[in-house]
Design a protein around this motif. Structure first.
Motif, PDB file in Angstrom:
ATOM      1  N   ARG A  42      11.099  11.952 -10.581  1.00 42.71           N
ATOM      2  CA  ARG A  42      10.319  12.648  -9.535  1.00 42.71           C
ATOM      3  C   ARG A  42      10.693  12.186  -8.127  1.00 42.71           C
ATOM      4  NH1 ARG A  42       4.204  13.027 -10.509  1.00 42.71           N
ATOM      5  NH2 ARG A  42       4.449  14.679  -8.985  1.00 42.71           N
ATOM      6  N   LEU A  43      11.464  11.098  -8.010  1.00 43.14           N
ATOM      7  CA  LEU A  43      11.899  10.624  -6.693  1.00 43.14           C
ATOM      8  C   LEU A  43      13.166  11.334  -6.216  1.00 43.14           C
ATOM      9  CD1 LEU A  43      11.356   6.776  -7.122  1.00 43.14           C
ATOM     10  CD2 LEU A  43       9.879   8.424  -5.959  1.00 43.14           C
ATOM     11  N   SER A  44      13.673  12.270  -7.001  1.00 38.60           N
ATOM     12  CA  SER A  44      14.924  12.934  -6.641  1.00 38.60           C
ATOM     13  C   SER A  44      14.785  13.866  -5.441  1.00 38.60           C
ATOM     14  CB  SER A  44      15.493  13.703  -7.836  1.00 38.60           C
ATOM     15  OG  SER A  44      14.579  14.709  -8.242  1.00 38.60           O
ATOM     16  N   SER A  45      13.558  14.218  -5.081  1.00 40.34           N
ATOM     17  CA  SER A  45      13.371  15.070  -3.905  1.00 40.34           C
ATOM     18  C   SER A  45      12.211  14.544  -3.055  1.00 40.34           C
ATOM     19  CB  SER A  45      13.125  16.518  -4.315  1.00 40.34           C
ATOM     20  OG  SER A  45      11.956  16.609  -5.086  1.00 40.34           O
ATOM     21  N   PRO A  46      12.275  14.819  -1.737  1.00 44.51           N
ATOM     22  CA  PRO A  46      11.181  14.381  -0.856  1.00 44.51           C
ATOM     23  C   PRO A  46       9.824  14.910  -1.336  1.00 44.51           C
ATOM     24  CG  PRO A  46      13.048  15.059   0.446  1.00 44.51           C
ATOM     25  CD  PRO A  46      13.355  15.441  -0.988  1.00 44.51           C
ATOM     26  N   GLY A  47       8.802  14.055  -1.223  1.00 47.89           N
ATOM     27  CA  GLY A  47       7.462  14.406  -1.679  1.00 47.89           C
ATOM     28  C   GLY A  47       7.192  13.992  -3.117  1.00 47.89           C
ATOM     29  N   GLY A  48       8.198  13.468  -3.790  1.00 45.42           N
ATOM     30  CA  GLY A  48       8.027  13.027  -5.165  1.00 45.42           C
ATOM     31  C   GLY A  48       7.499  11.601  -5.228  1.00 45.42           C
ATOM     32  N   ALA A  49       6.729  11.315  -6.270  1.00 43.29           N
ATOM     33  CA  ALA A  49       6.145   9.977  -6.428  1.00 43.29           C
ATOM     34  C   ALA A  49       6.089   9.605  -7.903  1.00 43.29           C
ATOM     35  CB  ALA A  49       4.748   9.936  -5.821  1.00 43.29           C
ATOM     36  N   VAL A  50       6.170   8.299  -8.151  1.00 42.47           N
ATOM     37  CA  VAL A  50       6.033   7.776  -9.510  1.00 42.47           C
ATOM     38  C   VAL A  50       5.106   6.571  -9.490  1.00 42.47           C
ATOM     39  CG1 VAL A  50       8.290   8.593 -10.297  1.00 42.47           C
ATOM     40  CG2 VAL A  50       8.081   6.303  -9.335  1.00 42.47           C
ATOM     41  N   VAL A  51       4.485   6.325 -10.612  1.00 40.97           N
ATOM     42  CA  VAL A  51       3.606   5.173 -10.795  1.00 40.97           C
ATOM     43  C   VAL A  51       4.223   4.280 -11.858  1.00 40.97           C
ATOM     44  CG1 VAL A  51       1.359   4.484 -11.720  1.00 40.97           C
ATOM     45  CG2 VAL A  51       1.508   6.387 -10.115  1.00 40.97           C
ATOM     46  N   LEU A  52       4.264   2.973 -11.559  1.00 42.99           N
ATOM     47  CA  LEU A  52       4.783   2.007 -12.508  1.00 42.99           C
ATOM     48  C   LEU A  52       3.748   0.905 -12.718  1.00 42.99           C
ATOM     49  CD1 LEU A  52       8.356   1.717 -10.980  1.00 42.99           C
ATOM     50  CD2 LEU A  52       7.733   2.940 -13.064  1.00 42.99           C
ATOM     51  N   ASP A  53       3.379   0.688 -13.958  1.00 42.26           N
ATOM     52  CA  ASP A  53       2.435  -0.372 -14.293  1.00 42.26           C
ATOM     53  C   ASP A  53       3.174  -1.703 -14.427  1.00 42.26           C
ATOM     54  OD1 ASP A  53       0.223   1.351 -14.359  1.00 42.26           O
ATOM     55  OD2 ASP A  53       0.676   1.941 -16.419  1.00 42.26           O
ATOM     56  N   LYS A  54       2.413  -2.773 -14.496  1.00 46.57           N
ATOM     57  CA  LYS A  54       2.914  -4.132 -14.722  1.00 46.57           C
ATOM     58  C   LYS A  54       3.653  -4.720 -13.525  1.00 46.57           C
ATOM     59  CE  LYS A  54       3.068  -3.374 -19.626  1.00 46.57           C
ATOM     60  NZ  LYS A  54       3.833  -3.248 -20.827  1.00 46.57           N
ATOM     61  N   TYR A  55       3.447  -4.163 -12.352  1.00 45.72           N
ATOM     62  CA  TYR A  55       3.996  -4.721 -11.114  1.00 45.72           C
ATOM     63  C   TYR A  55       2.856  -4.803 -10.113  1.00 45.72           C
ATOM     64  CZ  TYR A  55       8.542  -3.648 -13.105  1.00 45.72           C
ATOM     65  OH  TYR A  55       9.634  -3.597 -13.937  1.00 45.72           O
ATOM     66  N   GLY A  56       2.888  -5.795  -9.229  1.00 46.90           N
ATOM     67  CA  GLY A  56       1.839  -5.929  -8.230  1.00 46.90           C
ATOM     68  C   GLY A  56       0.506  -6.290  -8.866  1.00 46.90           C
ATOM     69  N   VAL A  57      -0.567  -5.974  -8.161  1.00 51.22           N
ATOM     70  CA  VAL A  57      -1.912  -6.285  -8.646  1.00 51.22           C
ATOM     71  C   VAL A  57      -2.382  -5.248  -9.658  1.00 51.22           C
ATOM     72  CG1 VAL A  57      -4.333  -6.562  -7.951  1.00 51.22           C
ATOM     73  CG2 VAL A  57      -2.506  -7.526  -6.538  1.00 51.22           C
ATOM     74  N   ALA A  58      -2.207  -3.963  -9.334  1.00 52.05           N
ATOM     75  CA  ALA A  58      -2.687  -2.886 -10.206  1.00 52.05           C
ATOM     76  C   ALA A  58      -1.587  -1.877 -10.518  1.00 52.05           C
ATOM     77  CB  ALA A  58      -3.869  -2.191  -9.545  1.00 52.05           C
TER      78      ALA A  58
END
Length: 137
Positions: A42-58
């Motif tokens: 989903r990061l292949s185009s502007p406006g795309g976003a992804v969520v990744l668990d197990k990094y950071g606080v949440a």
């Protein structure tokens, strides 16, 4: 009388320290992967976003801004951060929402978009080298 400004500053600093628990904790973040990884599609185009668990606080959310840059934020809401409530992507993915409080944040810069949020999401360093993205703090 020359000591009064110094004492005033010292008191101001000491009273401000009591709010440290209202910030997102610092935890090590070190994510690196190829932008061709299916999780990052989903990061292949502007406006795309992804969520990744197990990094950071949440977990982290990585967003490709409308001008093509990549930014990453901790998913921990800045509203009552001690609860570590993770924000979720909205559709379309220009904002994220804290389901615990109803607060919304803009992904372009992490700023609050809807009360009760008043502080921006915690931002991480994001670098793209070749076809690899790195998110660190």
């Amino acid at each position: 009388m020359k000591f009064v400004p110094g004492i005033f500053l010292l008191v101001l600093l000491l009273t401000g320290c009591g709010k440290e628990n209202l910030v997102i904790p610092n935890v090590p973040v070190n994510f690196s992967d190829l932008l061709t990884d299916p999780r990052l599609l989903r990061l292949s185009s502007p406006g795309g976003a992804v969520v990744l668990d197990k990094y950071g606080v949440a977990g982290i959310v990585i967003y490709r801004t409308l001008d093509g840059r990549y930014v990453a934020y901790d998913r921990c809401s800045t509203v009552n951060p001690e609860k570590q409530c993770a924000v979720d992507l909205d559709d379309p993915s220009f904002t994220v929402t804290d389901k615990c409080s109803g607060a919304k944040y803009l992904l372009e810069d992490g700023s609050p978009a809807k009360a009760p949020a008043v502080l921006a999401l915690k931002k991480y360093n994001t670098v793209v080298a070749g076809n690899r993205i790195h998110v660190t703090n």
